[in-house]
Design a protein around this motif. Structure first.
Motif, PDB file in Angstrom:
ATOM      1  N   GLU A  15      50.366 -13.670  31.202  1.00  0.00           N
ATOM      2  CA  GLU A  15      49.267 -12.741  30.957  1.00  0.00           C
ATOM      3  C   GLU A  15      49.280 -12.305  29.497  1.00  0.00           C
ATOM      4  N   ILE A  16      48.110 -12.172  28.928  1.00  0.00           N
ATOM      5  CA  ILE A  16      47.975 -11.762  27.532  1.00  0.00           C
ATOM      6  C   ILE A  16      47.475 -10.321  27.476  1.00  0.00           C
ATOM      7  N   ASP A  17      48.189  -9.494  26.769  1.00  0.00           N
ATOM      8  CA  ASP A  17      47.783  -8.118  26.536  1.00  0.00           C
ATOM      9  C   ASP A  17      46.555  -8.149  25.623  1.00  0.00           C
ATOM     10  N   ARG A  18      45.425  -7.626  26.076  1.00  0.00           N
ATOM     11  CA  ARG A  18      44.192  -7.704  25.291  1.00  0.00           C
ATOM     12  C   ARG A  18      44.308  -6.982  23.943  1.00  0.00           C
ATOM     13  N   VAL A  19      45.185  -6.004  23.849  1.00  0.00           N
ATOM     14  CA  VAL A  19      45.340  -5.279  22.596  1.00  0.00           C
ATOM     15  C   VAL A  19      45.989  -6.176  21.541  1.00  0.00           C
ATOM     16  N   LYS A  20      46.990  -6.935  21.951  1.00  0.00           N
ATOM     17  CA  LYS A  20      47.696  -7.788  20.997  1.00  0.00           C
ATOM     18  C   LYS A  20      47.071  -9.171  20.899  1.00  0.00           C
ATOM     19  N   ASP A  70      60.655  -6.405   6.031  1.00  0.00           N
ATOM     20  CA  ASP A  70      61.217  -5.070   5.846  1.00  0.00           C
ATOM     21  C   ASP A  70      62.738  -5.139   5.974  1.00  0.00           C
ATOM     22  N   MET A  71      63.439  -5.022   4.862  1.00  0.00           N
ATOM     23  CA  MET A  71      64.898  -5.148   4.862  1.00  0.00           C
ATOM     24  C   MET A  71      65.583  -4.000   5.599  1.00  0.00           C
ATOM     25  N   SER A 101      52.834 -13.022 -10.567  1.00  0.00           N
ATOM     26  CA  SER A 101      53.317 -12.977  -9.189  1.00  0.00           C
ATOM     27  C   SER A 101      53.208 -11.571  -8.623  1.00  0.00           C
ATOM     28  N   ARG A 102      53.110 -11.506  -7.318  1.00  0.00           N
ATOM     29  CA  ARG A 102      53.028 -10.220  -6.618  1.00  0.00           C
ATOM     30  C   ARG A 102      53.886 -10.341  -5.371  1.00  0.00           C
ATOM     31  N   ARG A 103      54.785  -9.380  -5.200  1.00  0.00           N
ATOM     32  CA  ARG A 103      55.633  -9.319  -4.009  1.00  0.00           C
ATOM     33  C   ARG A 103      55.202  -8.125  -3.182  1.00  0.00           C
ATOM     34  N   VAL A 104      54.954  -8.371  -1.914  1.00  0.00           N
ATOM     35  CA  VAL A 104      54.569  -7.316  -0.991  1.00  0.00           C
ATOM     36  C   VAL A 104      55.670  -7.197   0.060  1.00  0.00           C
ATOM     37  N   ILE A 105      56.336  -6.049   0.084  1.00  0.00           N
ATOM     38  CA  ILE A 105      57.333  -5.780   1.111  1.00  0.00           C
ATOM     39  C   ILE A 105      56.577  -5.187   2.291  1.00  0.00           C
ATOM     40  N   VAL A 106      56.574  -5.897   3.403  1.00  0.00           N
ATOM     41  CA  VAL A 106      55.758  -5.523   4.560  1.00  0.00           C
ATOM     42  C   VAL A 106      56.592  -4.682   5.527  1.00  0.00           C
ATOM     43  N   LYS A 107      56.308  -3.369   5.550  1.00  0.00           N
ATOM     44  CA  LYS A 107      57.043  -2.448   6.420  1.00  0.00           C
ATOM     45  C   LYS A 107      56.818  -2.807   7.894  1.00  0.00           C
ATOM     46  N   HIS A 108      57.825  -2.515   8.704  1.00  0.00           N
ATOM     47  CA  HIS A 108      57.778  -2.750  10.156  1.00  0.00           C
ATOM     48  C   HIS A 108      57.587  -4.225  10.481  1.00  0.00           C
ATOM     49  N   SER A 109      58.167  -5.092   9.660  1.00  0.00           N
ATOM     50  CA  SER A 109      58.047  -6.529   9.864  1.00  0.00           C
ATOM     51  C   SER A 109      59.416  -7.175   9.769  1.00  0.00           C
ATOM     52  N   GLY A 110      59.676  -8.087  10.695  1.00  0.00           N
ATOM     53  CA  GLY A 110      60.878  -8.901  10.619  1.00  0.00           C
ATOM     54  C   GLY A 110      60.595 -10.163   9.810  1.00  0.00           C
ATOM     55  N   PHE A 112      59.352 -13.000  10.592  1.00  0.00           N
ATOM     56  CA  PHE A 112      58.064 -13.639  10.853  1.00  0.00           C
ATOM     57  C   PHE A 112      56.932 -12.647  10.559  1.00  0.00           C
ATOM     58  N   VAL A 113      56.711 -12.416   9.281  1.00  0.00           N
ATOM     59  CA  VAL A 113      55.737 -11.423   8.825  1.00  0.00           C
ATOM     60  C   VAL A 113      54.362 -11.718   9.418  1.00  0.00           C
ATOM     61  N   HIS A 114      53.978 -12.974   9.465  1.00  0.00           N
ATOM     62  CA  HIS A 114      52.653 -13.353   9.956  1.00  0.00           C
ATOM     63  C   HIS A 114      52.468 -13.022  11.440  1.00  0.00           C
ATOM     64  N   ILE A 115      53.550 -12.939  12.192  1.00  0.00           N
ATOM     65  CA  ILE A 115      53.470 -12.581  13.605  1.00  0.00           C
ATOM     66  C   ILE A 115      53.554 -11.069  13.768  1.00  0.00           C
ATOM     67  N   ASP A 116      54.476 -10.441  13.032  1.00  0.00           N
ATOM     68  CA  ASP A 116      54.689  -9.000  13.170  1.00  0.00           C
ATOM     69  C   ASP A 116      53.568  -8.170  12.567  1.00  0.00           C
ATOM     70  N   ARG A 117      53.027  -8.614  11.436  1.00  0.00           N
ATOM     71  CA  ARG A 117      52.021  -7.807  10.720  1.00  0.00           C
ATOM     72  C   ARG A 117      50.888  -8.690  10.181  1.00  0.00           C
ATOM     73  N   PRO A 118      50.145  -9.351  11.054  1.00  0.00           N
ATOM     74  CA  PRO A 118      49.048 -10.196  10.563  1.00  0.00           C
ATOM     75  C   PRO A 118      47.988  -9.399   9.809  1.00  0.00           C
ATOM     76  N   ASP A 119      47.864  -8.105  10.099  1.00  0.00           N
ATOM     77  CA  ASP A 119      46.903  -7.268   9.395  1.00  0.00           C
ATOM     78  C   ASP A 119      47.215  -7.203   7.909  1.00  0.00           C
ATOM     79  N   VAL A 120      48.490  -7.076   7.580  1.00  0.00           N
ATOM     80  CA  VAL A 120      48.893  -7.007   6.174  1.00  0.00           C
ATOM     81  C   VAL A 120      48.737  -8.375   5.515  1.00  0.00           C
ATOM     82  N   VAL A 121      49.116  -9.445   6.218  1.00  0.00           N
ATOM     83  CA  VAL A 121      48.980 -10.800   5.663  1.00  0.00           C
ATOM     84  C   VAL A 121      47.519 -11.067   5.321  1.00  0.00           C
TER      85      VAL A 121
END
Length: 148
Positions: A15-20, A70-71, A101-110, A112-121
């Protein structure tokens, strides 16, 4: 992840959670079809790849976007500080490859940034492209920012 029987009929996601939505499906499908041969090949070439990268030289003013996890998560997971420091140094080295160059440290991300925080990506990639196209002011040289 689905049970062994759901794996046999190729329904790993369940089952897929509609929110995610699609994010969750990609996460579970990725875990269902483990790419073992690719992982093995990557590990075998790890040292050579590192040597090639280290000897690459400067990219001049070629735009580079580095998305870092996020370290603080690494610290809370109990990873050795030496490994965290090495990872941080590697990310900083990527930043020094180009004057644009630009480095973005994505908070609340492990890792797999693209999975954890696709909004930021999505936000950062679109912004980066707009800057490259000249539709927004160019980046400060070798800039690091934190994205919440």
């Amino acid at each position: 992840m689905g049970s062994p029987s759901t794996r046999l009929i190729n329904r790993c996601s369940g089952e897929i959670d509609r929110v995610k939505g699609i994010n969750q499906r990609v996460f579970y499908e990725d875990r269902c079809h483990e790419p073992f041969q690719a992982i093995e090949a990557e590990m075998e070439a790890f040292d050579l790849s590192g040597q090639e990268t280290a000897n690459m030289g400067s990219f001049g003013d070629t735009p580079i976007l580095v998305l870092s996890h996020d370290m603080t998560i690494d610290r809370s997971d109990g990873l050795p500080q030496s490994l965290i420091d090495e990872s941080e140094a590697n990310q900083d080295a990527l930043l020094r490859l180009s004057t644009r160059s630009r480095r973005v440290i994505v908070k609340h991300s492990g890792h797999f940034v693209h999975i954890d925080r696709p909004d930021v990506v999505e936000r950062e990639v679109v912004d980066f492209i707009e800057r490259i196209r000249g539709n927004k002011p160019d980046l400060q040289p070798r800039q690091t920012v934190v994205a919440e």
